[in-house]
Design a protein around this motif. Structure first.
Motif, PDB file in Angstrom:
ATOM      1  N   LYS A 376      49.500  47.496 114.301  1.00 22.31           N
ATOM      2  CA  LYS A 376      50.909  47.199 114.014  1.00 22.31           C
ATOM      3  C   LYS A 376      51.426  48.135 112.921  1.00 22.31           C
ATOM      4  O   LYS A 376      52.125  49.086 113.184  1.00 22.31           O
ATOM      5  N   GLU A 379      56.973  49.776 110.565  1.00 21.35           N
ATOM      6  CA  GLU A 379      58.040  49.804 111.559  1.00 21.35           C
ATOM      7  C   GLU A 379      58.462  51.253 111.797  1.00 21.35           C
ATOM      8  O   GLU A 379      58.223  52.130 110.970  1.00 21.35           O
ATOM      9  N   ASP A 380      59.090  51.491 112.935  1.00 15.44           N
ATOM     10  CA  ASP A 380      59.574  52.835 113.222  1.00 15.44           C
ATOM     11  C   ASP A 380      60.690  53.227 112.263  1.00 15.44           C
ATOM     12  O   ASP A 380      61.379  52.374 111.683  1.00 15.44           O
TER      13      ASP A 380
END
Length: 453
Positions: A376, A379-380
């Motif tokens: 995970k 975040e992008d």
């Protein structure tokens, strides 16, 4: 281009960002840097360069204060003579330590070796690599590479004194040789490979027998308590093989379906030819043998059973070409009809051809299904919002008009001709914004359509 967010105390930079420090240098496409904590978030192709390593990732985090970080996309660390790659990687430059998860490759450029797996730890100062989960070590050679698979692999030592250790359920494969053992120890400097048995188990234990080291070369199977293989590190040629204690050599008869040539004894010494095939085998002390004797037309003319102090056997293309017995010979050749089938196997006979790895893929045949964790991490990257929006540009234009002096027409013309001079409200705007504002001013107003009569 950069911005500073006062509430978060965060700097945000985009496009060809460079962060320089006496201990490191960061190059990245996009950078979020928190000045209070020293946290740096890297997006796009990025490198962290120190005096003794170079880290690459395409999405990652670096704690500039504690010199720790991680990468979650195409992460790679280059140090000394090794390249460490993995899907997700944590690193601590203060301890010269790194660990990785999923699709890991560690390449040793000096020794031309590669190890793979799905969880690994690297201790740079100790020249140590630990790897597990489908662990595979590859010794790249010019003519034929050697593959070793085990539950766990450890590679230690300086480049010129490197040691590879494989633990539990170990298998090895080479085009002309394969083997199995509980553990394998490889000294790359001396060229000595040791296949080791489980010493904690009794020889009578069924599990110990199953784990007894075994080597296959062409049509020959050799087992014993411990097996040593000696090779020349420079020429990559096999030199010799020694089987210690309870040595047993079996080769299947070339014609009969259920007939095996067998030799057992206390110790076995084998020599290889230029093609890495067994050329000579000597069984030393308490030698016993059963041979299926055939003539030149491959017709069986008898079954030879014997005991002697030692036996020397010579092979040609994997088949027995000649054998000689020495000391206290007790031998007899029986017609096939006079030799009972239940007496055609020596004590300790165990034909294990079904366990033989015949390809690299076979090394993993006994492994449980592989379930890799989902990575995970970060975040992008979220692109910056347009800073100079319509509302801000409108306020700037309004401020410009308020700054314009109420001067004569000549003064206005003079100001109009002075293109370089800008008002305080817009003098520091990017050129692309100024051009956009100018285009709006110069855009002609649409003509009013004539009303219909």
């Amino acid at each position: 281009i950069g911005r500073y967010y006062m509430d978060a105390k965060k700097y945000q930079f985009v496009n060809n960002v460079v962060l320089t420090h006496p201990d490191y240098k960061i190059n990245t496409k996009h950078l979020d840097f928190y000045s209070e904590s020293g946290y740096a978030y890297l997006y796009g192709p990025s490198t962290i360069v120190t005096d003794d390593s170079k880290t690459y990732c395409e999405k990652g985090f670096y704690d500039t204060e504690n010199k720790q970080g991680y990468g979650v996309k195409k992460t790679k660390i280059e140090y000394d003579n090794r390249v460490f790659e993995g899907d997700s990687m944590y690193f601590d430059n203060t301890r010269s330590f790194a660990s990785a998860t999923n699709n890991i490759t560690v390449t040793d450029t000096i020794n031309k070796s590669i190890i793979k797996g799905h969880y690994a730890e690297v201790y740079k100062d100790k020249d140590s690599v630990f790897i597990t989960k489908r662990a595979l070590a590859i010794s790249v050679q010019q003519n034929d590479s050697i593959y070793v698979h085990a539950d766990t692999l450890m590679v230690t030592g300086k480049p010129d004194k490197r040691i590879t250790r494989a633990f539990r359920n170990t298998k090895m494969y080479k085009s002309d040789m394969s083997g199995k053992a509980d553990s394998i120890h490889i000294d790359h400097q001396t060229g000595l490979t040791q296949l080791i048995n489980l010493s904690r188990l009794s020889p009578k234990d069924a599990f110990a027998v199953k784990r007894r080291p075994i080597i296959w070369n062409l049509g020959n199977q050799m087992t014993g308590d411990t097996i040593h293989i000696k090779s020349n590190p420079k020429t990559e040629k096999l030199d010799s093989l020694i089987v210690f204690y309870d040595a047993f050599l079996i080769s299947k008869d070339t014609i009969s379906e259920d007939s095996y040539n067998q030799i057992s004894g206390k110790r076995l010494v084998g020599l290889f030819d230029e093609k890495n095939n067994l050329r000579q085998v000597d069984i030393i002390k308490n030698a016993e043998s059963i041979f299926f004797a055939r003539n030149d037309e491959q017709e069986l003319f008898g079954i030879d059973k014997a005991k002697s102090g030692s036996i020397s056997i010579f092979f040609a293309d994997g088949d027995i070409e000649q054998y000689n017995r020495y000391n206290q010979i007790d031998a007899k050749t029986y017609p096939e009809s006079e030799f009972p089938k239940n007496a055609r196997k020596l004590r300790g006979f165990d034909w294990r051809e079904d366990e033989r790895p015949k390809s690299v893929e076979d090394l993993f045949s006994d492994d449980p299904p592989l379930n890799l964790p989902v990575i995970k991490g970060l975040e992008d990257y979220v692109p910056q919002e347009e800073f100079f929006d319509e509302s801000m540009i409108g306020r700037i234009e309004k401020a410009e008009k308020a700054e314009q002096p109420k001067a004569s027409k000549d003064v206005k013309n003079k100001q109009k001709n002075n293109k370089k001079k800008r008002s305080k409200a817009s003098r520091h705007l990017p050129q692309r914004i100024l051009d956009s504002m100018q285009q709006k001013k110069e855009k002609p107003k649409p003509l009013m359509e004539a009303s219909e009569n």
